[in-house]
Design an enzyme around this catalytic site. Structure first.
Site, PDB file in Angstrom:
ATOM      1  N   SER A 138      88.184 -24.772 -61.562  1.00  0.00           N
ATOM      2  CA  SER A 138      88.041 -24.369 -62.971  1.00  0.00           C
ATOM      3  C   SER A 138      87.366 -25.470 -63.784  1.00  0.00           C
ATOM      4  O   SER A 138      86.624 -25.172 -64.728  1.00  0.00           O
ATOM      5  CB  SER A 138      89.387 -23.969 -63.583  1.00  0.00           C
ATOM      6  OG  SER A 138      90.246 -25.069 -63.692  1.00  0.00           O
TER       7      SER A 138
ATOM      8  N   ASN B 260      86.724 -39.028 -62.253  1.00  0.00           N
ATOM      9  CA  ASN B 260      87.800 -38.158 -61.764  1.00  0.00           C
ATOM     10  C   ASN B 260      88.611 -37.700 -62.959  1.00  0.00           C
ATOM     11  O   ASN B 260      88.650 -38.382 -63.987  1.00  0.00           O
ATOM     12  CB  ASN B 260      88.694 -38.927 -60.786  1.00  0.00           C
ATOM     13  CG  ASN B 260      89.805 -38.053 -60.223  1.00  0.00           C
ATOM     14  OD1 ASN B 260      89.564 -36.886 -59.863  1.00  0.00           O
ATOM     15  ND2 ASN B 260      91.016 -38.571 -60.154  1.00  0.00           N
TER      16      ASN B 260
ATOM     17  N   HIS C  61      92.568 -36.459 -63.919  1.00  0.00           N
ATOM     18  CA  HIS C  61      93.950 -36.412 -63.444  1.00  0.00           C
ATOM     19  C   HIS C  61      94.773 -35.702 -64.522  1.00  0.00           C
ATOM     20  O   HIS C  61      94.560 -35.951 -65.715  1.00  0.00           O
ATOM     21  CB  HIS C  61      94.451 -37.857 -63.227  1.00  0.00           C
ATOM     22  CG  HIS C  61      95.825 -37.906 -62.658  1.00  0.00           C
ATOM     23  ND1 HIS C  61      96.092 -37.617 -61.345  1.00  0.00           N
ATOM     24  CD2 HIS C  61      97.022 -38.179 -63.232  1.00  0.00           C
ATOM     25  CE1 HIS C  61      97.394 -37.737 -61.124  1.00  0.00           C
ATOM     26  NE2 HIS C  61      97.984 -38.069 -62.255  1.00  0.00           N
TER      27      HIS C  61
HETATM   28  C1  GRF Z   1      93.238 -30.385 -62.175  1.00  0.00           C
HETATM   29  O1  GRF Z   1      94.522 -30.268 -62.699  1.00  0.00           O
HETATM   30  C2  GRF Z   1      92.801 -31.821 -62.126  1.00  0.00           C
HETATM   31  O2  GRF Z   1      93.362 -32.607 -63.137  1.00  0.00           O
HETATM   32  C3  GRF Z   1      93.302 -32.284 -60.779  1.00  0.00           C
HETATM   33  O3  GRF Z   1      93.162 -31.170 -59.938  1.00  0.00           O
HETATM   34  C4  GRF Z   1      93.175 -29.984 -60.710  1.00  0.00           C
HETATM   35  C5  GRF Z   1      91.938 -29.234 -60.374  1.00  0.00           C
HETATM   36  O4  GRF Z   1      91.908 -27.964 -60.957  1.00  0.00           O
HETATM   37  N1  GRF Z   1      92.598 -33.457 -60.318  1.00  0.00           N
HETATM   38  P1  GRF Z   1      90.616 -27.060 -60.816  1.00  0.00           P
HETATM   39  O5  GRF Z   1      90.312 -26.950 -59.335  1.00  0.00           O
HETATM   40  O6  GRF Z   1      89.513 -27.731 -61.570  1.00  0.00           O
HETATM   41  O7  GRF Z   1      91.002 -25.733 -61.407  1.00  0.00           O
END
Ligand code: GRF
Length: 211
Positions: A18, A112, A114
């Site tokens: 997403s 990245n 988080h």
């Molecule tokens: C997100 O919550 C991000 O913070 C973490 O992994 C998740 C990825 O979600 N690193 P998506 O695949 O972008 O929906």
């Protein structure tokens, strides 16, 4: 924006993608002066790969289990990133550790996201719902996403941007994750845009975004 060349972006994702979609949308709408030339994944069946194929973005599936006699994941990644050539690597829910050789070659060029306010609630084992469970159990009243540059240690590199999201009494890991993710979709495109517009500056080894 004048005088700034379009940046080549490589996105790495293992799951739903997403954040990848949010960034791609911002690129498509012309809000980010860049182009997503590549999606790298370790998971051929994930939604992020499907999205890349639907949108004619080249998808490379990398096997992170190194078989003797074959090129290492670091060598493979170095090769495909150089072929782009990538200006920026965006990790968006990527579940594998980036090899040290790639981190060093792309110092301050790998981002990245988080889903908690680093430096708390990060590191090995802090992924998915575990992050939000730990935040709730700690009694912290604020959570929210962190965008940081990647170094050789999990969830450790210089923090670029954060947004605070309140932790509510009735929160479960799922409800908190959902609220944080929504904010990620705002924060991550903004951070990528700042990078592509060359609005990131460093002071005492700490990155900041110029308005
Ligand atoms: C997100 O919550 C991000 O913070 C973490 O992994 C998740 C990825 O979600 N690193 P998506 O695949 O972008 O929906």
């Amino acid at each position: 924006m004048t005088g700034i060349s379009l940046k080549n972006i490589a996105v790495f994702a293992s799951g739903n993608g997403s954040n990848f979609r949010a960034i791609h949308q911002a690129v498509t709408e012309g809000d980010i002066p860049g182009r997503i030339g590549l999606l790298v994944s370790d998971n051929p069946d994930c939604r992020a790969v499907t999205y890349a194929r639907e949108n004619r973005i080249k998808a490379e599936i990398i096997n992170f289990r190194h078989n003797p006699g074959t090129a290492s994941p670091g060598q493979v990644l170095t090769h495909i990133l150089a072929a782009l050539p990538a200006d920026l690597v965006v990790l968006a829910g990527f579940m594998k550790m980036i090899p040290d050789s790639v981190v060093q070659a792309y110092k301050n060029r790998i981002l990245n996201i988080h889903p908690a306010l680093l430096p708390r609630f990060g590191g090995r084992g802090f992924y998915g719902r575990r992050v939000h469970e730990a935040v709730i159990a700690s009694g912290a009243k604020l959570s929210g996403p962190t965008v940081h540059f990647v170094d050789e240690i999990y969830d450790h590199g210089p923090i670029l941007a954060q947004i605070a999201v309140p932790v509510l009494a009735e929160d479960t890991a799922e409800s908190l994750a959902k609220r944080v993710l929504k904010v990620e979709h705002r924060l991550y495109p903004e951070a990528v845009k700042a990078f592509c517009e060359e609005r990131i500056f460093w002071k005492n080894n700490i990155p900041f975004i110029r308005n």
